[in-house]
Design an enzyme around this catalytic site. Sequence first.
Site, PDB file in Angstrom:
ATOM      1  N   GLU A 113      36.006  50.680  41.665  1.00  0.00           N
ATOM      2  CA  GLU A 113      36.391  49.797  40.195  1.00  0.00           C
ATOM      3  C   GLU A 113      36.748  50.601  39.792  1.00  0.00           C
ATOM      4  O   GLU A 113      36.446  51.873  38.930  1.00  0.00           O
ATOM      5  CB  GLU A 113      35.109  49.237  40.533  1.00  0.00           C
ATOM      6  CG  GLU A 113      35.016  48.426  38.438  1.00  0.00           C
ATOM      7  CD  GLU A 113      34.224  47.796  38.651  1.00  0.00           C
ATOM      8  OE1 GLU A 113      32.860  47.321  39.674  1.00  0.00           O
ATOM      9  OE2 GLU A 113      33.663  46.939  37.482  1.00  0.00           O
TER      10      GLU A 113
ATOM     11  N   ASP B 249      26.372  41.235  41.561  1.00  0.00           N
ATOM     12  CA  ASP B 249      25.579  40.927  40.879  1.00  0.00           C
ATOM     13  C   ASP B 249      26.513  40.519  38.929  1.00  0.00           C
ATOM     14  O   ASP B 249      25.831  40.405  37.803  1.00  0.00           O
ATOM     15  CB  ASP B 249      25.064  42.221  40.323  1.00  0.00           C
ATOM     16  CG  ASP B 249      25.437  43.468  39.915  1.00  0.00           C
ATOM     17  OD1 ASP B 249      26.686  43.003  40.286  1.00  0.00           O
ATOM     18  OD2 ASP B 249      24.748  44.692  40.198  1.00  0.00           O
TER      19      ASP B 249
HETATM   20  O1  KIV Z   1      29.153  42.008  41.307  1.00  0.00           O
HETATM   21  C1  KIV Z   1      30.383  42.285  41.407  1.00  0.00           C
HETATM   22  O2  KIV Z   1      31.080  40.778  41.290  1.00  0.00           O
HETATM   23  C2  KIV Z   1      30.575  43.513  41.666  1.00  0.00           C
HETATM   24  C3  KIV Z   1      32.817  43.389  41.806  1.00  0.00           C
HETATM   25  C4  KIV Z   1      33.679  43.454  40.366  1.00  0.00           C
HETATM   26  C5  KIV Z   1      33.396  44.367  42.567  1.00  0.00           C
HETATM   27  O3  KIV Z   1      30.621  44.178  42.483  1.00  0.00           O
END
Ligand code: KIV
Length: 263
Positions: free
Chosen positions: A180, A43
């Site tokens: 994260e 997202d």
């Molecule tokens: O939306 C995204 O890019 C993510 C990653 C950073 C894991 O969820």
Amino acid sequence: MKNIPEFQKAFENKAKIAMLTCYDYWTAKLLAESNIDALLVGDSVAMVMHGHSSPVAATLDMMCLHTEAVRRGAPNKAIVADLPFMTFRKDLVTGLTAAEALVRAGANAIKLEGLKGHEELVERLVDSGVPVMGHLGLTPQSVNAFGGFKVQGRGHRQSEEILDQAKSLESLGCFSVVLECVPSSLTTVIQKSLNIPTIGIGAGPDSAGQILVLQDLLGVDRSFQPKFLRYFANLEQDVTSAINTYCQSVQQGVFPSPKECYE
Ligand code: KIV
């Protein structure tokens, strides 16, 4: 990787898993020919491709459109797609319907952030044959609650909470969990406690795999400099220089040359 069970095989063989985000057809085509293990239609697309300030702006329609494009570009890669903000928090049917849309758009698996309040959805998806990836630590859809994109899991209480959530996600049937922006020491503990691979971003070296936003590692925007990021290219400079060379060639009348013209 062509499919989701290969995550577990790689983990059991102690082979590190390399993932990248991908949002569009032409980069999917490039990634399809690369050694990358799996793609995430994250997202973060709302920020990287649409210029929003957080992923909260991603909608289900946006996610489906980008997932379809990525699937067309990378027909044989494992693709995970994010369930966007609030689409899995209203009720079970809405969550299932949103996940169904992403799978129909071409995702092999869906990712959702957090745990509390959607345990039943995770279970129902797994029981319905939809592989689920969890996401803990800095869950960007909660950026407003966190007051910014900040490292999570630093104190004892928070780190215990993240560890417990990771264990719960595993027992609910998740095939993997993204960690994260958490301290490396917490990742080490979590990965040792789980029998499924964690995929880290800003989470140190001990997760079973790593993920980055493709544009970040390519150095498309060199003003974006979080501690965890390493630039593997300088596309900001390369692309700007290619564009300026093209402009100069047009302005000087040297493009197109006779070789580039039809008789
Ligand atoms: O939306 C995204 O890019 C993510 C990653 C950073 C894991 O969820």
